[in-house]
Write a protein that holds these residues in place. Sequence first.
Motif, PDB file in Angstrom:
ATOM      1  N   SER A  61     -34.697  16.457 -18.251  1.00  0.00           N
ATOM      2  CA  SER A  61     -34.567  17.007 -17.665  1.00  0.00           C
ATOM      3  C   SER A  61     -32.433  16.065 -16.766  1.00  0.00           C
ATOM      4  O   SER A  61     -32.661  15.102 -16.594  1.00  0.00           O
ATOM      5  CB  SER A  61     -34.603  16.629 -16.506  1.00  0.00           C
ATOM      6  N   ASN A  62     -32.089  16.734 -16.217  1.00  0.00           N
ATOM      7  CA  ASN A  62     -30.546  16.305 -16.454  1.00  0.00           C
ATOM      8  C   ASN A  62     -30.099  17.341 -14.788  1.00  0.00           C
ATOM      9  O   ASN A  62     -29.654  18.464 -14.772  1.00  0.00           O
ATOM     10  CB  ASN A  62     -29.559  17.468 -17.302  1.00  0.00           C
ATOM     11  N   ASP A  63     -30.129  16.643 -13.332  1.00  0.00           N
ATOM     12  CA  ASP A  63     -30.212  16.793 -12.561  1.00  0.00           C
ATOM     13  C   ASP A  63     -28.527  15.846 -11.536  1.00  0.00           C
ATOM     14  O   ASP A  63     -29.623  15.800 -10.401  1.00  0.00           O
ATOM     15  CB  ASP A  63     -31.890  16.400 -11.609  1.00  0.00           C
ATOM     16  N   CYS A  64     -27.962  15.981 -12.219  1.00  0.00           N
ATOM     17  CA  CYS A  64     -27.258  14.769 -11.517  1.00  0.00           C
ATOM     18  C   CYS A  64     -26.237  15.420 -11.555  1.00  0.00           C
ATOM     19  O   CYS A  64     -24.651  15.055 -11.690  1.00  0.00           O
ATOM     20  CB  CYS A  64     -26.958  13.622 -12.260  1.00  0.00           C
ATOM     21  N   HIS A  65     -26.266  16.521 -10.832  1.00  0.00           N
ATOM     22  CA  HIS A  65     -25.420  17.662 -10.150  1.00  0.00           C
ATOM     23  C   HIS A  65     -24.815  16.916  -9.258  1.00  0.00           C
ATOM     24  O   HIS A  65     -24.419  16.394  -8.090  1.00  0.00           O
ATOM     25  CB  HIS A  65     -25.644  18.993  -9.725  1.00  0.00           C
ATOM     26  N   CYS A  70     -23.024  12.925 -16.776  1.00  0.00           N
ATOM     27  CA  CYS A  70     -24.816  13.020 -16.962  1.00  0.00           C
ATOM     28  C   CYS A  70     -24.528  11.979 -18.648  1.00  0.00           C
ATOM     29  O   CYS A  70     -24.033  12.307 -19.428  1.00  0.00           O
ATOM     30  CB  CYS A  70     -25.243  13.963 -17.075  1.00  0.00           C
ATOM     31  N   TYR A 108     -29.291  22.381 -11.954  1.00  0.00           N
ATOM     32  CA  TYR A 108     -29.366  20.837 -13.096  1.00  0.00           C
ATOM     33  C   TYR A 108     -30.109  21.682 -14.814  1.00  0.00           C
ATOM     34  O   TYR A 108     -30.227  22.971 -14.223  1.00  0.00           O
ATOM     35  CB  TYR A 108     -30.866  20.675 -12.395  1.00  0.00           C
ATOM     36  N   ARG A 110     -33.411  22.384 -16.922  1.00  0.00           N
ATOM     37  CA  ARG A 110     -34.266  21.099 -17.603  1.00  0.00           C
ATOM     38  C   ARG A 110     -34.867  22.129 -19.428  1.00  0.00           C
ATOM     39  O   ARG A 110     -34.901  23.360 -19.177  1.00  0.00           O
ATOM     40  CB  ARG A 110     -35.418  21.716 -16.432  1.00  0.00           C
ATOM     41  N   ASP A 131     -32.037  26.983 -15.231  1.00  0.00           N
ATOM     42  CA  ASP A 131     -31.384  25.760 -14.639  1.00  0.00           C
ATOM     43  C   ASP A 131     -31.633  25.510 -12.848  1.00  0.00           C
ATOM     44  O   ASP A 131     -29.917  25.384 -12.376  1.00  0.00           O
ATOM     45  CB  ASP A 131     -29.555  25.578 -14.665  1.00  0.00           C
TER      46      ASP A 131
END
Length: 212
Positions: A61-65, A70, A108, A110, A131
Amino acid sequence: MTRIAPVALLLAAALALPAQAAVTFSWQQVSTSSSMPTGLNLELAFSDEAVTAGALSLDISNDCHMGPPCLDPQSSLLSMRYWFDDPYIGGQHNLIDYGYRAQPRNYYDRIVMDVTFLAGGLLGGSIFASDGNSDFQMVSEGALFSVVTANSDEPYGCGWQYPDCSGASGMLVSAAQEASEVPEPATGAIVGLGLVAAWCARRRQRPARSSA
């Protein structure tokens, strides 16, 4: 006698670092579905090490928008692009564009996948991606994937026009390609120090000007 030779050796060694290999799998449509639009595209780029290992399980999960850069806790999936081409109005719809260590395109990223790299350059297993704006899930029997579900907040693609998007099938087929590797920070430092040392050596070699 000049001391540039060791510097030149360091520079040559840095430039001789091998490029990172990547393997890209692209969607090849086998059958369509009346509940889905045509024009489905999916591209997955994996590191050569991941493909050599034979299988890969990921849940990231990449949620550092809009935050700091990241740093994904993995380096096996290098990129993922999913979208629908519209033959009537053009453009790419429902686009999910994930890049390793890149900012999320929407809210994000996922991604959950459990895949096996099969003989003949084929992929099998299950893939889910979202996303926050669009998402899809597909599973395979052997190398034949079927779309279980796909959704989007957009009107086109698997959006408002197709509220029950599912059923299309296809295969993910690989094509090897070379991707240039960005030099590591340590390599950049070595090259920089080498250039400075070479400049200093040349300065020392210049003859002193005679005074009048």
